[in-house]
Design an enzyme around this catalytic site. Structure first.
Site, PDB file in Angstrom:
ATOM      1  N   THR A  13      -6.385   0.694  11.838  1.00 44.59           N
ATOM      2  CA  THR A  13      -6.654   1.026  10.235  1.00 44.59           C
ATOM      3  C   THR A  13      -6.737  -0.297   9.397  1.00 44.59           C
ATOM      4  O   THR A  13      -7.042  -0.432   8.490  1.00 44.59           O
ATOM      5  CB  THR A  13      -5.522   1.572   9.549  1.00 44.59           C
ATOM      6  N   SER A  18       1.289  -9.609  10.531  1.00 41.50           N
ATOM      7  CA  SER A  18       0.974  -8.591   9.861  1.00 41.50           C
ATOM      8  C   SER A  18      -0.729  -8.475  10.139  1.00 41.50           C
ATOM      9  O   SER A  18      -1.261  -9.839   9.715  1.00 41.50           O
ATOM     10  CB  SER A  18       1.120  -8.692   8.470  1.00 41.50           C
ATOM     11  N   SER A  19      -1.377  -7.546  10.651  1.00 38.21           N
ATOM     12  CA  SER A  19      -2.725  -7.621  11.130  1.00 38.21           C
ATOM     13  C   SER A  19      -3.645  -7.744   9.687  1.00 38.21           C
ATOM     14  O   SER A  19      -4.426  -8.706   9.510  1.00 38.21           O
ATOM     15  CB  SER A  19      -2.907  -6.528  11.689  1.00 38.21           C
ATOM     16  N   CYS A  25      -8.245   1.640   6.632  1.00 36.20           N
ATOM     17  CA  CYS A  25      -7.891   2.369   5.635  1.00 36.20           C
ATOM     18  C   CYS A  25      -8.121   1.988   4.088  1.00 36.20           C
ATOM     19  O   CYS A  25      -8.584   0.688   4.013  1.00 36.20           O
ATOM     20  CB  CYS A  25      -6.265   2.417   5.681  1.00 36.20           C
ATOM     21  N   GLU A  48       0.186  -0.641  16.340  1.00 26.91           N
ATOM     22  CA  GLU A  48      -0.481   0.418  15.943  1.00 26.91           C
ATOM     23  C   GLU A  48      -1.382   0.934  17.128  1.00 26.91           C
ATOM     24  O   GLU A  48      -1.516   2.268  17.248  1.00 26.91           O
ATOM     25  CB  GLU A  48      -1.093   0.294  14.562  1.00 26.91           C
ATOM     26  N   CYS A  84       2.473   6.145   8.846  1.00 26.67           N
ATOM     27  CA  CYS A  84       1.778   6.217   7.735  1.00 26.67           C
ATOM     28  C   CYS A  84       0.531   7.461   8.003  1.00 26.67           C
ATOM     29  O   CYS A  84      -0.062   7.585   9.253  1.00 26.67           O
ATOM     30  CB  CYS A  84       0.939   4.874   7.489  1.00 26.67           C
ATOM     31  N   CYS A 127       1.054  -1.219   0.052  1.00 24.17           N
ATOM     32  CA  CYS A 127      -0.062   0.069  -0.015  1.00 24.17           C
ATOM     33  C   CYS A 127       0.679   1.153   0.014  1.00 24.17           C
ATOM     34  O   CYS A 127       2.228   1.220   0.127  1.00 24.17           O
ATOM     35  CB  CYS A 127      -0.801  -0.202   1.090  1.00 24.17           C
ATOM     36  N   SER A 164       1.755  -5.352   3.584  1.00 24.18           N
ATOM     37  CA  SER A 164       3.318  -5.065   3.873  1.00 24.18           C
ATOM     38  C   SER A 164       4.136  -6.124   3.163  1.00 24.18           C
ATOM     39  O   SER A 164       5.114  -6.249   3.208  1.00 24.18           O
ATOM     40  CB  SER A 164       3.461  -5.187   5.218  1.00 24.18           C
ATOM     41  N   HIS A 200      -1.371  -4.958  19.367  1.00 27.26           N
ATOM     42  CA  HIS A 200      -0.874  -4.383  17.880  1.00 27.26           C
ATOM     43  C   HIS A 200      -0.201  -3.287  18.179  1.00 27.26           C
ATOM     44  O   HIS A 200      -0.858  -2.291  18.974  1.00 27.26           O
ATOM     45  CB  HIS A 200      -2.059  -4.440  16.872  1.00 27.26           C
TER      46      HIS A 200
HETATM   47 FE1  SF4 Z   1      -1.279   3.068   5.961  1.00 27.38          FE
HETATM   48 FE2  SF4 Z   1      -1.334   0.996   7.269  1.00 27.38          FE
HETATM   49 FE3  SF4 Z   1      -3.129   1.451   5.464  1.00 27.38          FE
HETATM   50 FE4  SF4 Z   1      -1.060   0.926   4.460  1.00 27.38          FE
HETATM   51  S1  SF4 Z   1      -2.351  -0.402   5.635  1.00 27.38           S
HETATM   52  S2  SF4 Z   1      -2.090   2.589   4.018  1.00 27.38           S
HETATM   53  S3  SF4 Z   1       0.637   1.479   6.193  1.00 27.38           S
HETATM   54  S4  SF4 Z   1      -2.710   2.232   7.395  1.00 27.38           S
END
Ligand code: SF4
Length: 503
Positions: free
Chosen positions: A361, A419-420, A391, A323, A293, A209, A463, A321
């Site tokens: 997110t 990785s969530s 997101c 974040e 981010c 992303c 990721s 997590h």
């Molecule tokens: Fe940002 Fe995480 Fe969404 Fe990627 S997955 S755009 S790093 S919030």
């Protein structure tokens, strides 16, 4: 394509070991035959017809080690086999690797050279100067003689430069190698069941992303501009391959700020940090480059805004997590973390009329919405962000995998276990009716998942690097003819700018 697996064993003792190891699998109905193909190029070529057929082919035997890190008792799976006159790729090799590791072997993947003579001393050293891991006397000619068949080569190392053939202990090493072949044979039979023609459907969007691309670019540019070492607090993004690549370039990953030498340069990871971490970095005089981010930073801003207005902030997310730890750290006394509907039912707030919610997110969109619905029922005056915090990358990848999963037997999600958003993709695919598995790369694929699977979906967490997806598709194509299609659920063109320190 015929289903029968042919295992080629150059020597009689190897054939006997493999047959002994296959007793259980054959009794259970595995279609596998074991042929003795002889040692050396001339014998091998003369006996090619013994292995005739159109089913998968595996060469299984003992071999010599070349690379210094390849030791007696180790197993080498060929990425390709080479002789003077021929090179044959083995794309399905990674699918054997994980299963062999599960069986307790130390496994290496790399080229195997086929030599027409036994190599020792200077001749072995000469071959070892190449990138090949092992040397045998048959594989390249066997595979070249049976082109277009799914094929693999597995060798147990019984001699090396340090422990040569004509040396004390060789009898025990060969006996150990044969015992290993007995244990490897059923693993190979399982691999044979994974072979078949199939459709592979790629979900789109998948993989990196904008926030992850930005974070990786920040570390790379910091290394270029300031030179190594550049310190990074925690994994810059949750992917083992990305971290290993940046480590090779000179990044040093630390758990906490106090592990960074005073005055050094520190990159803060994409998941964001609590203000207390920024303060620790300032106290140590670190030059900080912030790779948080922008969409995570937006959640931090919301927490500060609601907390500043004297609201209890319910943070929907997983408390372990990074974040969530960072976002909650913006107002530790006022944030309540709820992971699921039960927690939302139980959460206590100071004033039910002064509640707001935010989200991690990378949650599953449908699950997070159910939790938010509980909160809305309990706190009708609850404030919410204008746009949901999950997101665009998370929701797009979930939509894409949901749409392919309904037509797939199996969905492989490329991503690391921490990785969530990758974990959520597995859950979404399962809820859509497919079997689904998380794999770090192609070596994570297990043959049993693919037995009978004619439609396989592939996606990757935000990721996971795109080249790992390519590796998975290549491995699948080594298991039989693949019809590759791509399902594009959403177009993505999001880009984030870089911070001034590296732009
Ligand atoms: Fe940002 Fe995480 Fe969404 Fe990627 S997955 S755009 S790093 S919030």
């Amino acid at each position: 394509m015929g289903d029968e697996l042919t295992i080629c064993t150059p020597m009689r003792v190897e054939q006997a070991a493999v047959l002994a190891g296959l007793r259980g699998a054959r009794a259970a109905g595995a279609a596998v035959r074991v042929v003795r193909t002889g040692m050396g190029p001339r014998r091998t070529r003369e006996r090619l017809a013994l292995a005739a057929g159109d089913g998968p082919l595996v060469v299984l035997g003992i071999a010599g080690g070349l690379a210094a890190h390849v030791l007696p008792g180790d197993v080498v799976v060929a990425s390709e086999v080479r002789a003077d006159d021929v090179t044959v790729a083995c794309p399905a090799a990674p699918v054997l690797v994980g299963a062999l590791r599960d069986a307790g072997f130390r496994v290496h993947v790399g080229p195997i050279i086929s030599s027409s003579v036994i190599v020792e001393g200077a001749a072995r050293a000469e071959l070892a100067a190449s990138d090949a891991l092992a040397v045998d006397m048959e594989s390249a000619w066997l595979l070249a003689g049976h082109p277009d068949r799914p094929a693999a080569v597995v060798r147990v190392i019984t001699d090396t430069a340090e422990a040569p053939l004509l040396h004390f202990g060789v009898v025990q090493r060969i006996a150990g190698g044969l015992a290993a072949l007995r244990r490897i044979a059923p693993v190979v039979a399982d691999w044979g069941r994974a072979v078949g023609a199939r459709e592979v459907m790629l979900a789109s969007p998948r993989s990196f992303c904008a926030g992850v691309e930005r974070a990786i670019e920040i570390v790379r540019r910091a290394l270029e501009r300031y030179g190594p070492p550049v310190y990074v607090r925690r994994q810059i993004v949750h992917n083992a391959h990305v971290v290993a690549d940046l480590e090779r370039r000179g990044a040093v990953f630390v758990d906490e700020v106090d592990q960074v030498p005073a005055g050094a340069r520190l990159v803060l990871a994409a998941h964001g940090v609590a203000p207390v971490v920024r303060q620790q970095a300032a106290d140590r005089g670190l030059d900080v480059v912030d790779a948080t981010c922008p969409l995570v930073a937006k959640v931090h801003q919301e927490v500060r805004r609601y907390a500043g207005a004297d609201h209890t902030v319910v943070l929907i997310g997983h408390g372990d997590h990074e974040e969530v730890v960072g976002s909650a750290g913006e107002a530790p006394g006022q944030v309540r973390i709820v992971a699921d509907e039960a927690a939302a039912e139980a959460v206590e707030v100071a004033d039910p009329d002064r509640v707001a919610y935010v989200m991690q997110t990378t949650l599953a969109v449908d699950e997070a919405e159910r939790v938010a619905a509980v909160l809305r029922r309990r706190f009708p005056k609850m404030r919410a962000p204008r746009h949901d915090d999950i997101c665009y990358a998370t929701s797009n990848r979930q939509q894409a995998v949901r749409e392919i999963a309904t037509g797939c037997d199996v969905v492989l999600v490329v991503g690391s276990a921490n990785s969530s958003n990758s974990q959520r993709l597995v859950e979404v695919a399962r809820r859509a009716g497919a079997a689904s598995y998380l794999v770090d790369d192609a070596t994570g694929i297990r043959p049993r998942w693919l037995a009978g699977a004619r439609r396989v979906g592939v996606t990757a967490g935000a990721s996971a690097p795109p080249e790992l997806v390519d590796g998975v598709v290549t491995a699948l194509s080594g298991l039989g003819p693949v019809r590759l299609t791509e399902h594009r659920a959403v177009d993505e063109d999001v880009r984030f700018g870089l911070p001034k320190e590296v732009s």
